[in-house]
Design an enzyme around this catalytic site. Structure first.
Site, PDB file in Angstrom:
ATOM      1  N   HIS A 201       0.832  -1.205   0.000  1.00  0.00           N
ATOM      2  CA  HIS A 201       0.000   0.000   0.000  1.00  0.00           C
ATOM      3  C   HIS A 201       0.872   1.263   0.000  1.00  0.00           C
ATOM      4  O   HIS A 201       1.809   1.366   0.799  1.00  0.00           O
ATOM      5  CB  HIS A 201      -0.910  -0.018   1.242  1.00  0.00           C
TER       6      HIS A 201
HETATM    7 CA    CA Z   1       0.438  -0.383  -4.293  1.00  0.00          CA
END
Ligand code: CA
Ligand code: ZL4
Ligand code: ZN
Length: 406
Positions: A201
């Site tokens: 992320h």
């Molecule tokens: Ca990513």
């Protein structure tokens, strides 16, 4: 040479400084700047430098980095080395940034989440300041080329360090070159779209712009319930419900696509193309920053996806088709030969070239030119003969990817 041509009607620039290759994070640390050496040799070996303007990066200045990062953190990064770490830790304005010790911490953490313990994600290593200021300098110069219109696509494979926070290193990232670049782009561009195909992320970039409606962040990443070891996949954020800071004007200007392990090309392509196109349509950006972390490839040492180099590159081609000023950055990628293959392939896509699958023997550097050179962990890396662009075959890697949950 090898039928490489400059693209028609647009310009590509490549930003790099080979001095980043000499660094190593520690004996078995997964981040290997050597992957950048492999990438460079493939790019040059294929003659792709004839299709771009190539620039040797210069180190970013401390003041440039202060546009996002805490002033004391920047001072610490510019002064720190394995020999100076202990003394610097005692200085009150640095000591004040030491995170509280957690009882089951395996490593001793110093100020700003930095450490000289061998098990640390963000170790202090020899030449670290040089490395950090160079990859940042390359990204900022690439950004400048886009802003002046001298480049339509600018590339820095040594950048894309998306986890770094304002006053804290995280997940192998110390300086957030992406945030610094976007801050510069915002001086000219009304809206900047950030897309992140690293398997992790893009939390640092999202957090920096969580209140900023002129920056839309879109991250595709591995995310899910706890695995069998009781841990979440790093950094553990990026749920689908995470859409920017609620109650601020930034709400709805972050998008997260959490993905289970083992996703294949077909599934990834469906998600990427439908969501990315819809996002561009709705947000209407005037430029795009694409973080091309290669740890989303199958067979990656840390990643858990199962996508091929072809599909990874198709994401770049898809974004390029929108013909907006485009910054291409690196990021993660821990199976060095696949990282190099992917980023070389993507350099070819950016310049509208098609590479032969196998590397022609005449451009393969003689392996003896490399033998005996030790890269950090003392292991000799695979010779260039094994770097075939079609090595990563569909389905072949399934067995390597653990189907943990979902
Ligand atoms: Ca990513
Ligand atoms: C290592 O072998 O999940 C660090 C890190 C050092 C050397 C030997 C020490 C052995 C894997 C990772 C002990 C290692 C323990 N060495 C590491 C919660 C963690 C705390 C640290 O691609 N331990 C932390 C970060 C992630 C965690 C991923 C991705 C960056 C990017 C952009 C960052 N951190 C658990 C792990 C090793 C190591 C082996 C490691 N660290 C794997 N995943 C992490 O998105 C560039
Ligand atoms: Zn990653």
């Amino acid at each position: 040479e090898n039928n490489i041509t400059r693209p028609r009607g647009y310009k590509v620039s490549f930003h790099y400084n080979s001095r980043v290759e000499d660094m190593h994070f520690g004996k078995t640390h997964p981040m290997k700047p050597w992957r950048l050496t492999l990438t460079k040799h493939l790019v040059l070996g294929f003659g792709l430098h004839h299709a771009m303007d190539t620039y040797q990066a210069v180190a970013a200045g401390k003041d440039q980095i202060r546009a996002f990062h805490d002033s004391d953190y920047v001072d610490f990064l510019s002064e720190v080395a394995p020999e100076t770490f202990e003394e610097l830790c005692k200085i009150p304005r640095f000591y004040a940034h030491t995170p509280p010790r957690h009882e089951n911490d395996t490593v001793e953490l110093g100020p700003f989440n930095l450490s000289t313990s061998p098990g640390a994600d963000c170790p202090v290593f020899d030449g670290m300041s040089t490395y950090l200021f160079l990859y940042t300098g390359a990204t900022l110069h690439a950004t400048q080329k886009l802003l002046t219109g001298q480049s339509d696509i600018a590339i820095n494979w040594s950048g894309g360090l998306h986890h770094a926070h304002k006053s804290e290193a995280s997940g192998f990232c110390y300086i957030n070159d992406i945030v610094l670049s976007i801050l510069d782009l915002l001086r000219v561009h009304a809206r900047v779209l950030y897309i992140d195909i690293d398997v992790h992320h893009g939390d640092g970039v999202e957090e920096a712009f969580q209140r900023q409606p002129r920056v839309m962040t879109l991250s595709y990443h591995r995310y899910g319930p706890y695995d069998e070891t009781g841990h979440k996949f790093f950094p553990g954020t990026g749920d689908i419900s995470d859409i920017g800071l609620r109650g601020t004007v930034g709400e709805h200007f972050a998008l997260n696509v959490p993905i289970p392990s083992g996703i294949d090309d077909r599934q990834y392509s469906y998600l990427f193309e439908s969501i990315t196109s819809r996002t561009i349509e709705a947000f209407n950006p005037s430029c795009i920053v694409l973080q091309c972390g290669a740890d989303s490839l199958g067979g990656d040492r840390l990643g858990q996806f199962n996508i091929n180099i072809k599909q990874h590159g198709d994401c770049v081609s898809f974004v390029k088709k929108f013909r907006l000023p485009l910054l291409l950055l690196g990021g993660g990628g821990y199976t060095a030969r696949n990282v190099a293959r992917a980023w070389c392939h993507e350099t070819a896509l950016a310049t509208n070239n098609t590479l032969p699958d196998a590397i022609p023997m005449h451009i393969v550097p003689r392996p003896e030119a490399f033998s005996g050179r030790v890269h950090g962990d003392g292991k000799l890396y695979p010779s260039f003969q094994r770097l075939h662009l079609n090595d990563c075959k569909d389905g072949e890697l399934e067995a390597m990817v653990k189907q943990v949950d979902w």
